[in-house]
Design a protein around this motif. Structure first.
Motif, PDB file in Angstrom:
ATOM      1  N   ASP A 176       0.827  -1.202   0.000  1.00  0.00           N
ATOM      2  CA  ASP A 176       0.000   0.000   0.000  1.00  0.00           C
ATOM      3  C   ASP A 176       0.867   1.260   0.000  1.00  0.00           C
ATOM      4  O   ASP A 176       0.510   2.270  -0.622  1.00  0.00           O
ATOM      5  N   ARG A 177       1.997   1.210   0.687  1.00  0.00           N
ATOM      6  CA  ARG A 177       2.880   2.377   0.717  1.00  0.00           C
ATOM      7  C   ARG A 177       3.436   2.670  -0.674  1.00  0.00           C
ATOM      8  O   ARG A 177       3.497   3.838  -1.102  1.00  0.00           O
ATOM      9  N   LEU A 178       3.831   1.638  -1.390  1.00  0.00           N
ATOM     10  CA  LEU A 178       4.355   1.842  -2.740  1.00  0.00           C
ATOM     11  C   LEU A 178       3.259   2.338  -3.685  1.00  0.00           C
ATOM     12  O   LEU A 178       3.494   3.223  -4.516  1.00  0.00           O
ATOM     13  N   ARG A 179       2.077   1.786  -3.551  1.00  0.00           N
ATOM     14  CA  ARG A 179       0.965   2.255  -4.398  1.00  0.00           C
ATOM     15  C   ARG A 179       0.638   3.712  -4.096  1.00  0.00           C
ATOM     16  O   ARG A 179       0.296   4.493  -4.999  1.00  0.00           O
ATOM     17  N   ALA A 180       0.748   4.104  -2.832  1.00  0.00           N
ATOM     18  CA  ALA A 180       0.480   5.505  -2.468  1.00  0.00           C
ATOM     19  C   ALA A 180       1.550   6.431  -3.041  1.00  0.00           C
ATOM     20  O   ALA A 180       1.256   7.566  -3.437  1.00  0.00           O
ATOM     21  N   ILE A 181       2.783   5.967  -3.077  1.00  0.00           N
ATOM     22  CA  ILE A 181       3.860   6.759  -3.690  1.00  0.00           C
ATOM     23  C   ILE A 181       3.594   6.934  -5.170  1.00  0.00           C
ATOM     24  O   ILE A 181       3.746   8.027  -5.725  1.00  0.00           O
ATOM     25  N   GLY A 182       3.216   5.852  -5.839  1.00  0.00           N
ATOM     26  CA  GLY A 182       2.859   5.910  -7.241  1.00  0.00           C
ATOM     27  C   GLY A 182       4.051   5.873  -8.171  1.00  0.00           C
ATOM     28  O   GLY A 182       5.196   6.183  -7.791  1.00  0.00           O
ATOM     29  N   ALA A 183       3.797   5.514  -9.419  1.00  0.00           N
ATOM     30  CA  ALA A 183       4.864   5.334 -10.399  1.00  0.00           C
ATOM     31  C   ALA A 183       5.615   6.628 -10.693  1.00  0.00           C
ATOM     32  O   ALA A 183       6.840   6.638 -10.819  1.00  0.00           O
ATOM     33  N   GLU A 184       4.882   7.744 -10.794  1.00  0.00           N
ATOM     34  CA  GLU A 184       5.520   9.010 -11.158  1.00  0.00           C
ATOM     35  C   GLU A 184       6.518   9.467 -10.103  1.00  0.00           C
ATOM     36  O   GLU A 184       7.666   9.826 -10.412  1.00  0.00           O
ATOM     37  N   GLU A 185       6.142   9.431  -8.838  1.00  0.00           N
ATOM     38  CA  GLU A 185       7.039   9.843  -7.764  1.00  0.00           C
ATOM     39  C   GLU A 185       8.175   8.842  -7.587  1.00  0.00           C
ATOM     40  O   GLU A 185       9.331   9.227  -7.349  1.00  0.00           O
ATOM     41  N   PHE A 186       7.874   7.557  -7.707  1.00  0.00           N
ATOM     42  CA  PHE A 186       8.906   6.536  -7.603  1.00  0.00           C
ATOM     43  C   PHE A 186       9.985   6.772  -8.661  1.00  0.00           C
ATOM     44  O   PHE A 186      11.191   6.756  -8.358  1.00  0.00           O
ATOM     45  N   GLU A 187       9.551   7.012  -9.899  1.00  0.00           N
ATOM     46  CA  GLU A 187      10.520   7.257 -10.976  1.00  0.00           C
ATOM     47  C   GLU A 187      11.319   8.526 -10.715  1.00  0.00           C
ATOM     48  O   GLU A 187      12.542   8.558 -10.929  1.00  0.00           O
TER      49      GLU A 187
END
Length: 303
Positions: A176-187
């Motif tokens: 859930d934490r990774l999904r909340a961060i999201g692909a755009e912010e992760f990248e």
């Protein structure tokens, strides 16, 4: 084991050794847990010498929450450790770390000098091959995956110890934490973290300018890299030694090819990369307790 929440995430930690012992933080490398082979063994060796050793799962390691902030992943970990010690009412501490943990503890000593009494590091990453190798292990796969498969791809990314799939398995909250961060912010964060591994002439170790090392004022012990340890070059140990005033550089207390031997053993499914580290307990205790290590010092000293 215990937990503390800092910077919006839970950090898992434990203490090893007598409650009244001098406080020492031991930090492993990579994205490996505090429970990775060799780490507890070194902690027990230090505890036998009367030290109270803090072992912690850094963000993006073991059972702690994933977090993505900071100039580099090591900057984030240094900030997390500082916040954790303050939340626990602990410190200052002796900061010890190997491989990636050495980089974490160097930055911790630079950024939070009020929390450090002594610094001991070994297996320091630096140089072109070593740094670019880390880029391939800890950033490039993430960038390729998030661009091709989004954050769901990151949740499934595996193939090595410390992978994101491992982090989700160890702590389901991380999905859930990774999904909340999201692909755009992760990248976005990983693009910044990746850049730290691109070798630069003024950065002896990834993400740390040579001018910053002079800010380290505490007694410092550096165990140099093995003769042909391409992941932790001997040359980098000399460079860091030359940049930290008054630091002491010593030969490794393990065989020159200990890292290579451990790497081959792991490839056979045996042991851990950090198994040799427990052999450093005697010299680290000498250093912490202020006993002379002159017989182990190399001829080269920082001016």
């Amino acid at each position: 084991m215990a937990e503390v929440e800092v910077n919006g995430g839970v950090v898992v930690y434990e203490w090893v050794g007598p409650e009244d012992g001098e406080r020492v933080v031991l930090t492993p490398g990579g994205r490996f847990s505090k429970d990775h082979g060799g780490v507890h063994e070194l902690a027990e060796g230090l505890a036998a010498g009367g030290k109270r050793v803090l072992l912690w799962d850094r963000p993006n390691c073991g059972s702690s929450d994933v977090q993505l902030f900071g100039q580099t992943e090591s900057h984030m970990r240094a900030a997390t450790l500082a916040a954790m010690l303050e939340a626990l009412g602990e410190g200052p501490v002796v900061a010890l770390g190997g491989s990636g943990g050495a980089r974490d503890m160097i930055l911790f000593a630079i950024e939070y000098p009020h929390l450090v009494t002594k610094l001991g590091v070994w297996s320091i990453v630096g140089g072109t091959f070593s740094s670019m190798s880390l880029a391939s292990v800890y950033a490039i796969n993430e960038l390729r995956t998030v661009r091709a498969a989004g954050i769901e791809g990151i949740l499934k990314l595996s193939g090595r110890a410390g992978s994101w799939a491992d982090l989700v398995a160890a702590n389901p909250r991380n999905a859930d934490r990774l999904r909340a961060i999201g692909a755009e912010e992760f990248e976005r964060v990983f693009e910044r973290w990746f850049e730290a591994y691109v070798p630069k002439p003024n950065e002896p170790i990834p993400g740390v300018s040579e001018t910053r090392f002079a800010q380290i004022k505490v007694p410092t012990l550096i165990i140099r890299g093995g003769e042909k340890d391409y992941d932790h070059p001997k040359r980098t140990s000399y460079e860091v030694h030359a940049l930290i005033p008054g630091s002491v550089l010593i030969d490794p207390p393990w065989p020159e090819d200990a890292w290579e031997q451990a790497t081959r053993a792991v490839a056979r499914g045996q042991g851990s990369l950090f198994d040799p580290w427990q052999q450093a307990a005697p010299v680290l205790l000498d250093f912490i307790d202020g006993r002379p290590v002159a017989e182990r010092e190399l001829a080269v000293r920082a001016s």
